[in-house]
Enzyme design. Sequence first.
Site, PDB file in Angstrom:
ATOM      1  N   SER A   2       5.071   6.715   8.592  1.00  0.00           N
ATOM      2  CA  SER A   2       4.639   6.361   7.251  1.00  0.00           C
ATOM      3  C   SER A   2       3.465   5.398   7.315  1.00  0.00           C
ATOM      4  O   SER A   2       3.233   4.734   8.299  1.00  0.00           O
ATOM      5  CB  SER A   2       5.800   5.712   6.488  1.00  0.00           C
ATOM      6  OG  SER A   2       6.177   4.517   7.119  1.00  0.00           O
ATOM      7  N   GLY A 165     -11.014  -5.239   1.986  1.00  0.00           N
ATOM      8  CA  GLY A 165     -10.291  -6.092   1.048  1.00  0.00           C
ATOM      9  C   GLY A 165     -10.718  -5.901  -0.393  1.00  0.00           C
ATOM     10  O   GLY A 165      -9.939  -6.148  -1.318  1.00  0.00           O
ATOM     11  N   CYS A 168      -8.794  -2.044  -0.876  1.00  0.00           N
ATOM     12  CA  CYS A 168      -7.365  -1.841  -0.598  1.00  0.00           C
ATOM     13  C   CYS A 168      -6.532  -2.986  -1.170  1.00  0.00           C
ATOM     14  O   CYS A 168      -6.765  -4.146  -0.840  1.00  0.00           O
ATOM     15  CB  CYS A 168      -7.153  -1.747   0.913  1.00  0.00           C
ATOM     16  SG  CYS A 168      -5.418  -1.584   1.389  1.00  0.00           S
ATOM     17  N   THR A 171      -4.818  -5.460   1.362  1.00  0.00           N
ATOM     18  CA  THR A 171      -5.693  -6.212   2.258  1.00  0.00           C
ATOM     19  C   THR A 171      -6.324  -7.350   1.474  1.00  0.00           C
ATOM     20  O   THR A 171      -6.886  -7.117   0.400  1.00  0.00           O
ATOM     21  CB  THR A 171      -6.799  -5.290   2.826  1.00  0.00           C
ATOM     22  OG1 THR A 171      -6.182  -4.179   3.483  1.00  0.00           O
ATOM     23  CG2 THR A 171      -7.691  -6.024   3.804  1.00  0.00           C
TER      24      THR A 171
END
Length: 181
Positions: A2, A165, A168, A171
């Site tokens: 995953s 960052g 996402c 992040t």
Amino acid sequence: MSSFHATTIFAVQHNGKSAMAGDGQVTFGQAVVMKHTARKVRKLFNGKVIAGFAGSVADAFTLFEMFEAKLEEYNGNLQRAAVELAKEWRSDKVLRKLEAMLIVMNADSMLLVSGTGEVIEPDDGILAIGSGGNYALAAGRALKRHAGSQLDAKAIARASLETAGEICVYTNDQIIVEELE
């Protein structure tokens, strides 16, 4: 396997230097940020090797310890230590359940190590893992390709993580960069 939330790790070799960057976010489930400043990139083997992880934190610490022991056993031989770790990780019934990936590097090479037995050396001196890995990888490739001598490995690693960052949600901008010369 995953997808791993809660981190991005990026590594690059550029103009004779090597750097690895990781963000600090630890996400519990899919909705709660538990920590902003986790250290997922570390120097090992007397500062000659850098390792970074994506995945379960407890699993990653187990793998860090195992990898460092393999480095000691094989006198700092990065490839041999990584291959032996991957073999043990894949063949052991308990270790096989660990959910993490590692990037390990020294001044000469870098490797992706996974629990399914892969040990992969990139063609272009760049690797990225984790939930923001593809964003960091794309940014890093563009930066490295066009940086020339204007950016060093550390700057490319930081900028790649900053870009990831911004895209996402797993992040953040609490970036730690480690460098080898």
